[in-house]
Scaffold this active site. Sequence first.
Site, PDB file in Angstrom:
ATOM      1  N   HIS A 153     -89.632  24.625  17.046  1.00  0.00           N
ATOM      2  CA  HIS A 153     -90.621  24.519  18.114  1.00  0.00           C
ATOM      3  C   HIS A 153     -91.576  23.353  17.859  1.00  0.00           C
ATOM      4  O   HIS A 153     -91.793  22.957  16.714  1.00  0.00           O
ATOM      5  CB  HIS A 153     -91.445  25.813  18.188  1.00  0.00           C
ATOM      6  CG  HIS A 153     -90.617  27.037  18.330  1.00  0.00           C
ATOM      7  ND1 HIS A 153     -89.950  27.590  17.265  1.00  0.00           N
ATOM      8  CD2 HIS A 153     -90.335  27.804  19.414  1.00  0.00           C
ATOM      9  CE1 HIS A 153     -89.287  28.660  17.692  1.00  0.00           C
ATOM     10  NE2 HIS A 153     -89.498  28.810  18.981  1.00  0.00           N
ATOM     11  N   TYR A 191     -94.715  23.506  17.831  1.00  0.00           N
ATOM     12  CA  TYR A 191     -95.852  23.889  16.974  1.00  0.00           C
ATOM     13  C   TYR A 191     -95.528  23.865  15.489  1.00  0.00           C
ATOM     14  O   TYR A 191     -96.427  23.934  14.653  1.00  0.00           O
ATOM     15  CB  TYR A 191     -96.405  25.276  17.359  1.00  0.00           C
ATOM     16  CG  TYR A 191     -95.413  26.410  17.264  1.00  0.00           C
ATOM     17  CD1 TYR A 191     -95.014  26.923  16.039  1.00  0.00           C
ATOM     18  CD2 TYR A 191     -94.876  26.960  18.420  1.00  0.00           C
ATOM     19  CE1 TYR A 191     -94.090  27.949  15.967  1.00  0.00           C
ATOM     20  CE2 TYR A 191     -93.954  27.989  18.360  1.00  0.00           C
ATOM     21  CZ  TYR A 191     -93.566  28.471  17.128  1.00  0.00           C
ATOM     22  OH  TYR A 191     -92.650  29.480  17.041  1.00  0.00           O
ATOM     23  N   GLU A 192     -94.247  23.753  15.156  1.00  0.00           N
ATOM     24  CA  GLU A 192     -93.905  23.682  13.733  1.00  0.00           C
ATOM     25  C   GLU A 192     -94.190  22.296  13.154  1.00  0.00           C
ATOM     26  O   GLU A 192     -94.077  22.097  11.941  1.00  0.00           O
ATOM     27  CB  GLU A 192     -92.437  24.075  13.536  1.00  0.00           C
ATOM     28  CG  GLU A 192     -92.227  25.563  13.839  1.00  0.00           C
ATOM     29  CD  GLU A 192     -90.768  25.962  13.796  1.00  0.00           C
ATOM     30  OE1 GLU A 192     -90.245  26.114  12.694  1.00  0.00           O
ATOM     31  OE2 GLU A 192     -90.168  26.089  14.879  1.00  0.00           O
ATOM     32  N   SER A 195     -85.694  34.031  20.094  1.00  0.00           N
ATOM     33  CA  SER A 195     -86.142  35.187  19.303  1.00  0.00           C
ATOM     34  C   SER A 195     -85.364  36.444  19.650  1.00  0.00           C
ATOM     35  O   SER A 195     -85.277  36.821  20.817  1.00  0.00           O
ATOM     36  CB  SER A 195     -87.617  35.497  19.589  1.00  0.00           C
ATOM     37  OG  SER A 195     -88.430  34.426  19.255  1.00  0.00           O
ATOM     38  N   HIS A 204     -85.748  33.220  13.672  1.00  0.00           N
ATOM     39  CA  HIS A 204     -85.059  32.004  14.131  1.00  0.00           C
ATOM     40  C   HIS A 204     -84.220  31.467  12.977  1.00  0.00           C
ATOM     41  O   HIS A 204     -84.645  30.587  12.235  1.00  0.00           O
ATOM     42  CB  HIS A 204     -86.077  30.942  14.564  1.00  0.00           C
ATOM     43  CG  HIS A 204     -86.773  31.257  15.838  1.00  0.00           C
ATOM     44  ND1 HIS A 204     -86.344  30.809  17.055  1.00  0.00           N
ATOM     45  CD2 HIS A 204     -87.875  31.996  16.087  1.00  0.00           C
ATOM     46  CE1 HIS A 204     -87.145  31.249  17.999  1.00  0.00           C
ATOM     47  NE2 HIS A 204     -88.084  31.972  17.442  1.00  0.00           N
ATOM     48  N   MET A 212     -93.358  28.848  24.434  1.00  0.00           N
ATOM     49  CA  MET A 212     -93.634  27.740  23.510  1.00  0.00           C
ATOM     50  C   MET A 212     -92.366  26.952  23.166  1.00  0.00           C
ATOM     51  O   MET A 212     -92.318  26.280  22.140  1.00  0.00           O
ATOM     52  CB  MET A 212     -94.250  28.284  22.216  1.00  0.00           C
ATOM     53  CG  MET A 212     -95.492  29.130  22.403  1.00  0.00           C
ATOM     54  SD  MET A 212     -96.031  29.852  20.856  1.00  0.00           S
ATOM     55  CE  MET A 212     -97.242  31.066  21.439  1.00  0.00           C
ATOM     56  N   SER A 213     -91.332  27.048  24.011  1.00  0.00           N
ATOM     57  CA  SER A 213     -90.072  26.367  23.660  1.00  0.00           C
ATOM     58  C   SER A 213     -89.428  25.798  24.921  1.00  0.00           C
ATOM     59  O   SER A 213     -90.117  25.414  25.856  1.00  0.00           O
ATOM     60  CB  SER A 213     -89.128  27.370  22.974  1.00  0.00           C
ATOM     61  OG  SER A 213     -88.750  28.400  23.878  1.00  0.00           O
ATOM     62  N   HIS A 230     -96.637  38.354  17.404  1.00  0.00           N
ATOM     63  CA  HIS A 230     -95.228  37.948  17.258  1.00  0.00           C
ATOM     64  C   HIS A 230     -94.339  39.186  17.075  1.00  0.00           C
ATOM     65  O   HIS A 230     -93.192  39.208  17.524  1.00  0.00           O
ATOM     66  CB  HIS A 230     -95.064  36.994  16.070  1.00  0.00           C
ATOM     67  CG  HIS A 230     -93.680  36.423  15.951  1.00  0.00           C
ATOM     68  ND1 HIS A 230     -93.062  35.716  16.968  1.00  0.00           N
ATOM     69  CD2 HIS A 230     -92.764  36.463  14.950  1.00  0.00           C
ATOM     70  CE1 HIS A 230     -91.848  35.357  16.592  1.00  0.00           C
ATOM     71  NE2 HIS A 230     -91.636  35.804  15.370  1.00  0.00           N
ATOM     72  N   ASN A 287     -93.813  40.253  26.998  1.00  0.00           N
ATOM     73  CA  ASN A 287     -95.173  40.787  27.212  1.00  0.00           C
ATOM     74  C   ASN A 287     -95.718  40.282  28.532  1.00  0.00           C
ATOM     75  O   ASN A 287     -95.254  39.257  29.046  1.00  0.00           O
ATOM     76  CB  ASN A 287     -96.106  40.305  26.084  1.00  0.00           C
ATOM     77  CG  ASN A 287     -96.105  38.783  25.948  1.00  0.00           C
ATOM     78  OD1 ASN A 287     -95.222  38.216  25.303  1.00  0.00           O
ATOM     79  ND2 ASN A 287     -97.060  38.147  26.574  1.00  0.00           N
ATOM     80  N   ALA A 290     -87.961  33.645  24.610  1.00  0.00           N
ATOM     81  CA  ALA A 290     -88.921  34.708  24.885  1.00  0.00           C
ATOM     82  C   ALA A 290     -90.068  34.098  25.686  1.00  0.00           C
ATOM     83  O   ALA A 290     -90.355  32.912  25.546  1.00  0.00           O
ATOM     84  CB  ALA A 290     -89.449  35.271  23.575  1.00  0.00           C
TER      85      ALA A 290
HETATM   86  N1  HPA Z   1     -97.281  33.110  25.507  1.00  0.00           N
HETATM   87  C1  HPA Z   1     -96.606  32.080  24.937  1.00  0.00           C
HETATM   88  N2  HPA Z   1     -95.414  32.236  24.389  1.00  0.00           N
HETATM   89  C2  HPA Z   1     -94.862  33.448  24.419  1.00  0.00           C
HETATM   90  C3  HPA Z   1     -95.515  34.550  24.990  1.00  0.00           C
HETATM   91  C4  HPA Z   1     -96.794  34.363  25.576  1.00  0.00           C
HETATM   92  O1  HPA Z   1     -97.441  35.297  26.114  1.00  0.00           O
HETATM   93  N3  HPA Z   1     -94.689  35.633  24.850  1.00  0.00           N
HETATM   94  C5  HPA Z   1     -93.566  35.170  24.206  1.00  0.00           C
HETATM   95  N4  HPA Z   1     -93.672  33.860  23.944  1.00  0.00           N
END
Ligand code: HPA
Length: 281
Positions: A83, A85-86, A30, A61, A211-212, A247, A235, A113
């Site tokens: 990913h 989740y897709e 990202s 992406h 998540m990747s 996001h 974050n 990320a």
């Molecule tokens: N959790 C999961 N995936 C993420 C996060 C998070 O806090 N920040 C960026 N990708």
Amino acid sequence: MLNDFAYTAAETIRTAKPDFSPRAAIILGSGLGALAEQLEDATSISFSQLAGFPVSTVPGHAGELVLGKLSGVAVACLKGRAHFYEGYGAGVMTSAVRTLKLLGCELLFVTCAAGSLRAEVEAGSLVAITDHINLLPGTPLIGPNDDRFGPRFFSMANAYDAALRDILIASAAAQRIKLHEGVYLACPGPNFETAAEIRMMRTLGADLVGMSTVPEVISARHCGLRVVAVAVVTNLAEGMTPFALSHEQTLKYAALGAKDLIALIHVFIRRIAQALSTSTA
Ligand code: HPA
């Protein structure tokens, strides 16, 4: 169950850019797509034209393979990824990773990320991944093994290559870029975690959550690609601040860390070009 997608995609790429042998591959997460725009003599191929490459559905992406030179080194950049989740399953990146191996890449540089579980590692920070914990409900290599790429059982020791990481750390120091180190925990998403899950993950030994990354790293190690990975902290993880995660926030802070990470990748690739030709995996 076995297929030849990776061979077909490698052939498509060789036809599109003859006489080009990338030595390193880079997966741009990202907000990091700008690196692909810095390649010299670049050729772009949409994932949709490459057998076995996943077409991502996530804003930010793009889904393009960009081939060209970075700091004088031939590289293949995956601008965007897909990913778990897709809905593609944990093997979402396996064919793409194998294609990179067939093209001659020796290493895979993964960027992503992530949320930070350590209060002192704030949004915008860079973290070199030292190891991972896979909490996806699966792994990419379930099913018949494709012996052309690697053995049925294989070690994940040193999956995040310590020697390459040393070069990365030295590259960061040379640029006065602060680079933390930490363990990445992969969650399926697409929801962010609960505060209770984050407390559990900290107990498990995680420093980062995302998540990747894990599917592509497992696939890369299976076929003998060396791996180096850096997360941009977008974050502090859920429960560590009063703000709900989004996001939009991920994209905003990925852009903040992107400048340093792109500078770091340039220096690292330059330094690694020499090391690759003189060492073995
Ligand atoms: N959790 C999961 N995936 C993420 C996060 C998070 O806090 N920040 C960026 N990708």
